[in-house]
Write a protein that holds these residues in place. Structure first.
Motif, PDB file in Angstrom:
ATOM      1  N   VAL A   1      44.467  45.424  41.799  1.00 27.77           N
ATOM      2  CA  VAL A   1      44.480  46.168  40.250  1.00 27.77           C
ATOM      3  C   VAL A   1      44.434  45.022  39.165  1.00 27.77           C
ATOM      4  CG1 VAL A   1      45.881  48.378  41.235  1.00 27.77           C
ATOM      5  CG2 VAL A   1      47.129  46.207  40.217  1.00 27.77           C
ATOM      6  N   ARG A   2      44.590  43.681  39.606  1.00 27.44           N
ATOM      7  CA  ARG A   2      44.536  42.668  38.684  1.00 27.44           C
ATOM      8  C   ARG A   2      43.311  42.945  37.881  1.00 27.44           C
ATOM      9  NH1 ARG A   2      44.758  36.170  38.511  1.00 27.44           N
ATOM     10  NH2 ARG A   2      45.056  35.943  36.288  1.00 27.44           N
TER      11      ARG A   2
ATOM     12  N   GLN B   1      44.494  57.365  45.578  1.00 28.70           N
ATOM     13  CA  GLN B   1      45.455  56.392  45.438  1.00 28.70           C
ATOM     14  C   GLN B   1      45.016  55.269  44.432  1.00 28.70           C
ATOM     15  OE1 GLN B   1      47.571  54.833  48.745  1.00 28.70           O
ATOM     16  NE2 GLN B   1      47.173  56.713  50.099  1.00 28.70           N
ATOM     17  N   LEU B   2      43.731  54.935  44.243  1.00 28.77           N
ATOM     18  CA  LEU B   2      43.550  53.731  43.408  1.00 28.77           C
ATOM     19  C   LEU B   2      43.515  54.485  41.888  1.00 28.77           C
ATOM     20  CD1 LEU B   2      42.173  51.289  42.589  1.00 28.77           C
ATOM     21  CD2 LEU B   2      40.053  52.216  43.031  1.00 28.77           C
TER      22      LEU B   2
ATOM     23  N   ASP C   1      49.186  54.540  36.574  1.00 32.10           N
ATOM     24  CA  ASP C   1      50.639  53.993  36.619  1.00 32.10           C
ATOM     25  C   ASP C   1      50.665  52.593  35.837  1.00 32.10           C
ATOM     26  OD1 ASP C   1      51.394  55.981  38.005  1.00 32.10           O
ATOM     27  OD2 ASP C   1      51.480  54.912  40.108  1.00 32.10           O
ATOM     28  N   LEU C   2      49.377  52.076  35.658  1.00 28.46           N
ATOM     29  CA  LEU C   2      49.427  50.718  34.947  1.00 28.46           C
ATOM     30  C   LEU C   2      48.529  50.965  33.642  1.00 28.46           C
ATOM     31  CD1 LEU C   2      50.125  49.683  37.762  1.00 28.46           C
ATOM     32  CD2 LEU C   2      49.003  47.541  37.194  1.00 28.46           C
ATOM     33  N   ASN C   3      48.231  52.229  33.022  1.00 26.89           N
ATOM     34  CA  ASN C   3      47.640  52.509  31.954  1.00 26.89           C
ATOM     35  C   ASN C   3      46.468  51.738  31.878  1.00 26.89           C
ATOM     36  OD1 ASN C   3      47.532  53.554  29.215  1.00 26.89           O
ATOM     37  ND2 ASN C   3      48.598  52.138  28.280  1.00 26.89           N
TER      38      ASN C   3
ATOM     39  N   THR D   1      51.617  47.027  47.939  1.00 29.45           N
ATOM     40  CA  THR D   1      50.942  48.232  47.347  1.00 29.45           C
ATOM     41  C   THR D   1      51.659  48.632  45.936  1.00 29.45           C
ATOM     42  OG1 THR D   1      52.746  49.587  48.661  1.00 29.45           O
ATOM     43  CG2 THR D   1      50.542  48.942  49.813  1.00 29.45           C
ATOM     44  N   ILE D   2      50.873  49.387  45.086  1.00 32.74           N
ATOM     45  CA  ILE D   2      51.611  49.457  43.929  1.00 32.74           C
ATOM     46  C   ILE D   2      52.579  50.500  44.062  1.00 32.74           C
ATOM     47  CG2 ILE D   2      50.777  50.722  41.861  1.00 32.74           C
ATOM     48  CD1 ILE D   2      49.598  47.792  42.369  1.00 32.74           C
TER      49      ILE D   2
END
Length: 472
Positions: free
Chosen positions: A42-43, A96-97, A103-105, A281-282
């Motif tokens: 996700v970075r 899931q992605l 979740d990280l806006n 995992t996130i």
């Protein structure tokens, strides 16, 4: 002020000059949906979300494309290992992605095309390359089609490599290749080992696209033959981006003007990846930290710097962000709320215009917060109002405004955390009243409390260990 970015193709910091005034076309290689997303995955999403937010802040009309690779060798292998259809695995992992991005806006792109939805465009591009003498169908009966790297003298220019210094391509059986470095544009269907559903009709027989061709085709469809910025992880520079550029330009498409690459997140000095078994995992990380704190941790590092992940560093980042939140809470209490405003901090603006210098930008936010704390102590409301509004505006550009409704989702920001605490406290009080009523044999009152909770979606279950409640 001019936005300047580091172009990994020229290895220089360059002024951003869009192809069309007032507009910016951005293409970012998204993920192959083969497994659950981890922090390293996700970075890239967070970094290029900051880029699109900054371009919009500068007044550009941004068309942002981030693709999804939903068919490839790894998906086929992993789905077979798990006893799933390949498209079932891809769909599960894509959901899931999406949740991880939420979740990280990470704001959604303008379009998010999937590889399986753009096979016709890929076939057209392959046919163009064959017609121009830059691609060929293998003569071994496999149905494979390859890009002829030696037909394109500029091959290797993105990563500054000579063809003879490159390793052989690993994306197809080498038997049908003219040169070991030739890479697959189309992969013939292997009926003995691949499901029939993983094959599409083509002039070369049933099969599926190679990895690289999909991005060239989708970028061309949504951004045109030439666009401004192409982004992705640094590990994609070769062979993926090198091959994208070669096949696009060989077909007569100018392709990207600038290239931007984010660096890895590492653990114990190695790239975080599922294959190394060191991924996080996130959902697992969000059991310990809020999404807004994880995003702050990722944003606070420059997108081109490698980050050695540790929970100690994440603890420190979370504490730093909470200092900003606490200032905003106190300012809002004194002012009766924080109104809108622009960014009044020149250091922040200069940092962001200098190749998205988020470390200096975050430092600038903390400096403004320190000034704001002095204004709070002095009770200087007029000056404090502008100060706090500037902090909110800077956080918003970074996707870190605690008041953003995106953070109200579970796992999100402070709003969600407070709501959960309030709801739990109110329900607990009502349950205590119900238990007292039952102990007093006042069943009418006990039932009335149960009905009140049920009416607002709270379900009760009486167990030997006491009442349990859940949200319906």
């Amino acid at each position: 002020m001019t936005f300047r970015l580091y172009d990994t193709a020229t290895r220089e910091v360059r002024d951003f000059v869009p192809l069309e005034e007032g507009k910016a076309g951005l293409y970012v290689c998204g993920l192959t949906v083969q497994s659950e997303p981890h922090v390293g995955h996700v970075r890239s999403g967070v970094n290029f979300d900051v880029l699109q937010r900054w371009l919009r802040h500068l007044g550009y009309d941004v068309t942002f494309i981030r693709n999804v690779t939903d068919i490839d060798d790894k998906i086929l292998l992993k789905s077979a290992d798990q006893g799933l259809e390949w498209y079932e695995l891809a769909y599960r992992m894509k959901r899931q992605l999406d949740q991880a991005y939420d979740d990280l806006n990470v704001a959604p792109p303008t379009y998010e095309p999937a590889a399986t939805g753009h096979v016709p465009e890929m076939i057209v591009l392959i046919e163009e390359l064959i017609a121009k003498g830059h691609a060929y169908a293998a003569d071994d009966g496999s149905g494979d089609v390859y890009f002829d790297v030696r037909s394109w003298p500029q091959y290797g220019e993105l990563t500054r490599q000579g063809i003879d210094d490159m390793a052989a391509a690993e994306d197809a059986d080498p038997r049908g290749k003219h040169d070991p470095r030739d890479f697959a544009l189309w992969k013939g269907w292997k009926k003995d080992s691949e499901p029939e559903t993983a094959a599409w009709p083509s002039p070369w027989g049933p099969g599926r696209p190679g990895w690289h061709i999909e991005c060239s085709a989708m970028a061309g469809k949504y951004l045109g033959p030439a666009f401004d910025i192409h982004g992705g992880g640094v590990d994609l520079r070769f062979p993926h981006h090198e091959n994208e550029q070669a096949q696009s330009r060989a077909a007569g498409r100018p392709f990207a003007t600038y290239w931007m690459h984010n660096a890895w997140i590492t653990t114990a000095g190695e790239k975080m990846s599922k294959s190394l078994g060191n991924s996080l995992t996130i959902p697992a990380v969000l059991q310990r930290y809020r999404g807004i704190e994880l995003r702050y941790y990722l944003v606070a590092a420059h997108y081109r710097s490698h980050v050695e992940f540790s929970f100690e560093a994440l603890d420190e980042a979370a504490a730093g962000f909470r200092r900003i939140e606490n200032f905003l809470d106190r300012a809002a209490d004194l002012l009766g709320g924080i109104g809108g405003g622009g960014i009044a901090c020149a250091d922040f603006l200069n940092a962001m215009n200098d190749d998205l210098g988020t470390p200096a930008a975050v430092a600038a936010i903390h400096e403004v917060v320190r000034e704001g704390n002095k204004l709070l102590a002095a009770g200087d409301s007029p000056a404090l109002r502008g100060n706090a509004a500037s902090v909110v505006a800077m956080l918003d550009v970074l996707g870190l405004d605690p008041a953003d409704p995106a953070w109200s989702s579970p796992g999100g920001g402070r709003t969600a955390e407070r709501l959960e605490t309030v709801v739990a406290g109110l329900v607990s009080d009502l349950l205590a009243q119900r238990e007292k009523a039952r102990a007093d044999r006042d069943f009418v009152s006990a039932d009335a409390i149960r009905d009140r909770l049920h009416a607002v979606g709270v379900q009760l279950e009486d167990t030997p260990d006491g009442p349990k409640w859940s949200i319906d």
